[in-house]
Structures are given as structure tokens and as C-alpha cells.
Motif scaffolding. Structure first.
Motif: not given
Length: 562
Positions: A202-216
Motif C-alpha cells: 500500500v505504501e508503494a502504490a501511487p495515490a489515484k483518486g479519492r474514496m469516501t465512506n458514503d453509502v447509497a
């Protein structure tokens, strides 16, 4: 007396006697490890143990025989664990399994004859070594010489390990290299106890986008009841042309579309909790490497946005039924940490033993469903685990009034017993489905059933790996192929998201799409990952996409690895 003991020791030290014993030990180690490449490594391990024991005891014959015996016994113990759990012996078992009273109680009760035979053999060996110690002569030599020899032997063992560059850390433990696994695992002691190996990825992975903790949650007035059935040790018998199974039994493996849908798990012969972990969390057990068998201990309270938490946030009552004690491999506490409000375990249900028919657990579920619908307006998510087809298979559990002994399903006695249990289990599951069809509930019901791993009873039917490769080293070999089935009652199921053969970590995300269940950014991301990776998770051809997904979950606080 001393002269008699001395002659006995001299007799054991004679090449005519010692050589066949040593060769026999090497053959046993090859049997446990399956590849000759590891035998030189194990010889250096025996030499290192001999030198350490000689350093402490100053008795050479005693030290050599004890060292050989220790290595062979560890190989036998690892072989037994591999047959039970699909994962070879690891040094951390001393802390995880060794201190798990419920796991030890289950193993002792289920495999008492093996345990008794093992303890008897260990007692006899111990007596022999006490006598050998007394009869062996003391050899005096400089401490620096003994210490140097010990250091050289340990160094030789490290050099002799046939490591393959780029080989994942878990491969050694799922490949059945049982004689060497424990000693290889000593290299993991450099990690702080409890550190999650996935951190580095995980530390080596590039940050691509953002995830939220919403629910639908969707239409709150049209939420179906959801039932997960983990079918213990089930796989589709059609995978094995060597066996015969009635058509009526085969059809129960099918989904509403009349097809059997293949799924790949990451454990063989045991380790049910690893499969359940992946289904509930949308994670790959193999991503945790050698820590895979311990995920329920190590990941408690570290996973958010799981499937049960998602449904709980959307107003569901979440209940798990497990046929083991709450404390077994810490699974009860782990499930609670994922969002299950209630966990009904072995102690709460009080069956006569662990090997009651599956209808016992379905009866518990039916009682709970009726009571819930009478008193609670919330939709219900119920995750139920079965048990009847679990090994060992050396005794008949099937009532002949229920299933006559003929015709035989397999020529092998254990495979035949296993398939008989499967046939009875499928009848019990079919009765559960008929109840859902008869009383689907106000907003309908969705039933997901899945096989968690294959049984050791059919291990001999597996093909050999191509080009000499071990079939257990390939997570997409037949050894890891099980199935899932989906049924909708008063609820339409779109089978398209379920049409792709998939790894177990994608199962919940796919069901959400197929049944129109509540969802979240995390599960939508999983579905996209499934399509991008062609249904493969740990072995995705574009592994960067998997790592980016995990990175997003970690950055959003949904996956705590620190």
C-alpha cells in the motif's frame, strides 16, 4: 548397565545402521516437501540443529538423532496442518493456533485417533532419547570450535534455501512444502509481531483518486432480505470426472439461470475463515502473504465499509450463524468488528457435536427468520455457515435410511463418504430455498450460496501441475475452483455481473450489482476492478490497479494497516 547403553549407542553410530536411518529420513522429508530441491536445505537444518544440541549436551550421537527426529516430526506436523487447513506450518502458529483453545479442542475432538497416536509416538521417542542421552559419551572440545561449527552450519542453511526471486511469500505455504515451511518461516521473525505485511504494498502504490465512506441505500421501502450460505467444503463434483453424482444433486449447484458459476478461493482443504474474510471485506487473503491464515486475528477492527457494515448502515439487522465457538480463530470477534450485530455460535446453538446435519443450522435460521419478521420491521441480513461435509471422512455420518449405501459415488472410500455428505447437505439447502420461495418476505429475498474450499477427500483427483509445477502454487488451478449460486424470490436478479468466473474477493460487490442492493464507493470500485482484471484479484495482470484500490481504501481510513 552403562556398558550396555554404550554398546547400544555405538551400534546406532555405526554406518551400517546410521546410513539407512538417515536415507529413510531424507525420503520422508522428500515426501513431506514434494521437491528434492528442498532436501539439501533440510540437511543443513539438521546439521545446524545437531551442532546446537552438541554445543549444549556435548553428546554427538544423541544430538544427531534428536536433530533428525525434530526435522522429520515438524514435517509430519506441517503435513497434518496442510491437510486440515491448506497452509503449511508457520512459526506464528505457536502464538495464533497454539493459544486458541477452541481450535485445539475442535482438532483434538475431530482427529482424536491421530492425536493419540502422535502423543504415543512422541512419548516413546522421548523415552528413547533419554536412554540415548545417558548412554552417549561426552566429547570435550573447545567452545570456540563448537561455536564456529554452529555458526557455519546456520550460515549454510541460509545459503542452501532454494529461494526463487520474485516468488510471493505465501507460495511456500500453499504449495505443500511441508518439511521446510516451519524453518523458512523463521525468516518472518524480523517483523514486529502483529505488523501487517500488506503495508509495504500500500505504501508503494501511487495515490489515484479519492474514496469516501458514503453509502447509497436506494429505495428504503424495497430492501430485500439477504441470506449468505457458506457451504463448508463444497465444490462442484462436475470438476472431477472420476466421480458420479445424481442429477438432482448437481442441479442444486446451479443459480436461477440454470448455470453453475465458478469462483476461485485462496485456500484448500481448510481455512474456511479466509474465504469468509474475503466475501465480507472485499479483500484478497493472498494479498496478506504468509499472514493469510491469521487474518481474522490480525485484521479485527481494521476493516471498515465491509458488506455487513454497509447493510447495517442502511437499516438492516445483521446476524451471523457460525458452527464453531465464538473464539475459534477469533472469527466471532472479527465478524462483530465488521458490523454484525449478533453472532450465534456453537455454544449458543448447542448441537450434539460439530458434525450434525446442515438442517440443524437451517432450523436455527428458520426460527430466527420467523421471529425477526414477527417482531422487527428491519430487513434482515443473515450469514450462515454449514459444517456437515467437513473432514475427517474415515467414518460414515450419513443415515442409510436417508441415503442408501449404493450406488457408490466414488471408488475411494473417503471421497465416497464426502460426496454422500454433500448429497445430504444439498437436500438440506434445497429445503431452505423452498422456504424462501414460499415466504419471500415483503420486499423479497436474495440467497447467495458459495463453496468455501475443496475437501482433502478429492485431492487425489486433482491433475498434476504442468511442467512440473505444483498445482497448489497456482491460485487459478482446479485446486482452488469452487462455485457460487444466486437465487431471487420476489426479487429480480441480473446475472450479467455474475457471469464472469471471479475470485472470491469480488463476490459481494457482484451480488450488489446483480440484486440492486445498497452500495458504496468502495463496492463500486471493487466492481470496476473486477472488470478491469478479468475477475482476478491477487493475480490481476494489471496489479497496479489492485494496489491503487487498496491505497484508496487505506487513505480513506477504510483499511487500517498500521
Amino acid at each position: 548397565m552403562k556398558s550396555i547403553l554404550g554398546r547400544g549407542v555405538a551400534w546406532l553410530a555405526h554406518p551400517v545402521i546410521a546410513a539407512p536411518i538417515f536415507v529413510g529420513a531424507l525420503l520422508a522429508l522428500h515426501h513431506f516437501d514434494t521437491r528434492w530441491a528442498f532436501v539439501p536445505f533440510l540437511v543443513t537444518i539438521m546439521a545446524a540443529l545437531t551442532s546446537v544440541l552438541f554445543l549444549l549436551s556435548r553428546r554427538l550421537v544423541f544430538s544427531a538423532y534428536v536433530a533428525v527426529t525434530i526435522v522429520v516430526l515438524i514435517g509430519a506436523m506441517s503435513e497434518a496442518k496442510f491437510q486440515l487447513k491448506g497452509f503449511s506450518l508457520h512459526v506464528f502458529d505457536l502464538a495464533f493456533t497454539g493459544l486458541d483453545a477452541s481450535a485445539l479442542q475442535f482438532l483434538a475432538g475431530s482427529y482424536f485417533h491421530l492425536l493419540a497416536a502422535g502423543l504415543a509416538a512422541l512419548a516413546a521417542v522421548s523415552v528413547f532419547f533419554v536412554i540415548l542421552f545417558k548412554g552417549d559419551r561426552v566429547i570435550r572440545s573447545p567452545w570456540w570450535l563448537k561455536t564456529g561449527v554452529t555458526g557455519a552450519a546456520v550460515g549454510a542453511a541460509i545459503i542452501a534455501y532454494p529461494h526463487r526471486p520474485g516468488e510471493p511469500s505465501y507460495t511456500h505455504y500453499i504449495s505443500g512444502y511441508n518439511a521446510s515451511s516451519f524453518f523458512v518461516s523463521l525468516g518472518d521473525l524480523h517483523l514486529p509481531f502483529g505488523q501487517i505485511t500488506l503495508v509495504d504494498v500500500v505504501e508503494a502504490a501511487p495515490a489515484k483518486g479519492r474514496m469516501t465512506n458514503d453509502v447509497a441505500c436506494g429505495d428504503m421501502t424495497a430492501r430485500p432480505d439477504v441470506f449468505f450460505v457458506l457451504s463448508e467444503s463444497h465444490t462442484d463434483p462436475a470438476n472431477f470426472p472420476q466421480v458420479a453424482i445424481p442429477d438432482a444433486t448437481s442441479k442444486v449447484f446451479q443459480s436461477d439461470d440454470g448455470k453453475v458459476h465458478p469462483m476461485y478461493v485462496e485456500t484448500f482443504g481448510g481455512g474456511t475463515w479466509v474465504t469468509n474474510f474475503s466475501v465480507m471485506t472485499g479483500l484478497s487473503g493472498s494479498d496478506f502473504g504468509w499472514q493469510s491464515p491469521y487474518v481474522t486475528q490480525m485484521m479485527e477492527s481494521r476493516v471498515r465499509a465491509s458488506f455487513p457494515e454497509l447493510l447495517a448502515r442502511c437499516g438492516y439487522r445483521t446476524v451471523a450463524i457460525m458452527p464453531m465457538d465464538f473464539s475459534f480463530v477469533n472469527e466471532g470477534a472479527f465478524l462483530k468488528s465488521l458490523g454484525f450485530l449478533d453472532v450465534i455460535d456453537y455454544q449458543a446453538m448447542a448441537p450434539k457435536d460439530h458434525f450434525v446435519r446442515d438442517r440443524f443450522y437451517f432450523d436455527v435460521a428458520e426460527k430466527l427468520i420467523r421471529e425477526h419478521r414477527r417482531t422487527d420491521s428491519r430487513p434482515l441480513f443473515l450469514a450462515l455457515q454449514t459444517m456437515f461435509p467437513h473432514g475427517p471422512y474415515d467414518r460414515s455420518l450419513v443415515d442409510e435410511a436417508e441415503l442408501p449405501p449404493e450406488p457408490r459415488y466414488a471408488a475411494d472410500a473417503e471421497a465416497n463418504e464426502y460426496l454422500r455428505r454433500i448429497a445430504v447437505s444439498k437436500r438440506d439447502f434445497q429445503a431452505f430455498l423452498k422456504e424462501r420461495e414460499a415466504v419471500p418476505g415483503g420486499s423479497g429475498s436474495v440467497v447467495l450460496e458459495y463453496g468455501d474450499h475443496q475437501a482433502t477427500a478429492t485431492k487425489s483427483y486433482l491433475p498434476q501441475g504442468e511442467n512440473g509445477l505444483n498445482i497448489f502454487a497456482d491460485l487459478h488451478s482446479l485446486a482452488y475452483r469452487t462455485y457460487f449460486s444466486v437465487h431471487g424470490y420476489g426479487r429480480t436478479i441480473d446475472m450479467k455481473p455474475l457471469s464472469l468466473p471471479m475470485d472470491v474477493g469480488f463476490l459481494s460487490a457482484s451480488l450488489i450489482e446483480a440484486a440492486g442492493l445498497p452500495t458504496s464507493p468502495m463496492f463500486r470500485s471493487l466492481a470496476e476492478l473486477r472488470d478491469a482484471c478479468g475477475g482476478r484479484y491477487h493475480e490481476c495482470r494489471d496489479r497496479d490497479k489492485v494496489d491503487a484500490h487498496l491505497k484508496q481504501r487505506s487513505d480513506a481510513g477504510l483499511l487500517r494497516l498500521y
